[in-house]
Design an enzyme around this catalytic site. Structure first.
Site, PDB file in Angstrom:
ATOM      1  N   ASP A  18       0.862  -1.185   0.000  1.00 48.61           N
ATOM      2  CA  ASP A  18       0.000   0.000   0.000  1.00 48.61           C
ATOM      3  C   ASP A  18       0.899   1.235   0.000  1.00 48.61           C
ATOM      4  OD1 ASP A  18      -1.694  -2.119   0.536  1.00 48.61           O
ATOM      5  OD2 ASP A  18      -2.903  -1.037   2.002  1.00 48.61           O
ATOM      6  N   LYS A  28      -6.985   3.073  -2.799  1.00 46.27           N
ATOM      7  CA  LYS A  28      -7.316   3.060  -1.368  1.00 46.27           C
ATOM      8  C   LYS A  28      -7.562   4.482  -0.897  1.00 46.27           C
ATOM      9  CE  LYS A  28      -5.055   1.839   3.045  1.00 46.27           C
ATOM     10  NZ  LYS A  28      -3.870   1.176   3.637  1.00 46.27           N
ATOM     11  N   LYS A  32     -10.223  -0.002  -1.765  1.00 47.87           N
ATOM     12  CA  LYS A  32     -10.054  -0.247  -0.333  1.00 47.87           C
ATOM     13  C   LYS A  32     -10.450   0.991   0.451  1.00 47.87           C
ATOM     14  CE  LYS A  32      -6.566  -1.530   3.151  1.00 47.87           C
ATOM     15  NZ  LYS A  32      -5.189  -2.068   3.355  1.00 47.87           N
TER      16      LYS A  32
END
Length: 257
Positions: free
Chosen positions: A102, A166, A198
């Site tokens: 991430d 995300k 996400k």
């Protein structure tokens, strides 16, 4: 509408159980990994700082949870414009065994009008992941705030080859919101590309998780909302999901949230 217990199970299976605290230790991460199990099911991943990747993998294997992925963070949490730093951190994370990375998008640069550095960081970090790890790009939607900027950040991530977009690091005042989620999902839908989403930070109850799931189903279709395409980044949420499923956490588990 599905029973709330079934929603909770679905949400748990799409959760990246997260601990990104400066006070984390090997014991913290080992305990976190034990919490990834819930009856006959488990979370999609655990998300930890890079120095704990191997600790997490060993702990999951020791608990019979080798199918739970290990995610980590890079260029975190500031979203630096230092391309080499972001790429090197990502390459090291992959080399250390991360299944998912991430990386924080340089959202401040986008706010200042620079789109090129964000695109280059996503492209290069995707190359660093190769076929070994998925790349989730954190756009810090709460800091971008403006709908047009959130959309543009998502578009750049998709263009750069991100596997997921995300919302947030969880380290700023405003993290995941329904409004930002709608913008990102609609952008993914319009792209026609197989990019996941996400939602991270601030989602703490089964009812809140249900709201996000229903929005994703409405935009992307029910069959799309699976761990391959949709994730929650959370820690405290798991407690409430387990309670809803009738799997109340122990006192020791409660103390670790």
């Amino acid at each position: 509408m599905l029973p709330l217990e079934q929603i909770a199970r679905q949400a748990l299976e799409m959760t990246d159980l997260t601990s990104l605290n400066e006070t984390d230790t090997e014991q913290t991460i080992q305990t976190l990994c034990q919490q990834a199990a819930a009856g006959q099911t488990h979370t999609a991943a655990v998300c930890v700082y890079p120095q704990f990747i191997q600790t997490a993998k060993d702990a999951l294997a020791g608990s019979g949870l080798s199918s739970v992925k290990v995610a980590t963070v890079t260029n975190f949490p500031q979203g630096s414009t230092d391309l080499n730093k972001a790429v090197l951190e990502t390459a090291h994370a992959v080399s250390d065994g991360a299944d998912e990375v991430d990386v924080v998008f340089p959202y401040k640069a986008l706010q200042a009008g620079d789109e090129s550095i964000g695109l280059e960081i996503v492209k290069r970090c995707k190359l660093a992941c190769g076929n070994q790890a998925q790349l989730k790009v954190i756009i810090e939607s709460g800091e971008l705030a403006d709908t047009a900027l959130i959309k543009r950040a998502a578009e750049i991530c998709i263009e750069g080859g991100a596997d997921f977009v995300k919302t947030s690091t969880g380290k700023v005042p405003v993290n995941a919101t329904i409004e930002a989620t709608r913008v990102i999902l609609e952008t993914i839908k319009a792209s026609g590309k197989p990019v996941g989403f996400k939602a991270a930070g601030g989602i703490r109850t089964t009812a809140q998780a249900q709201e996000y799931i229903q929005l994703a189903q409405a935009i992307m279709g029910e069959g799309w909302v699976t761990p391959d395409h949709f994730r929650f980044g959370a820690s405290g949420l798991v407690n409430d999901l387990k309670n809803t499923m009738g799997l109340a956490p122990t006192e020791q588990q409660k103390s670790n949230y």
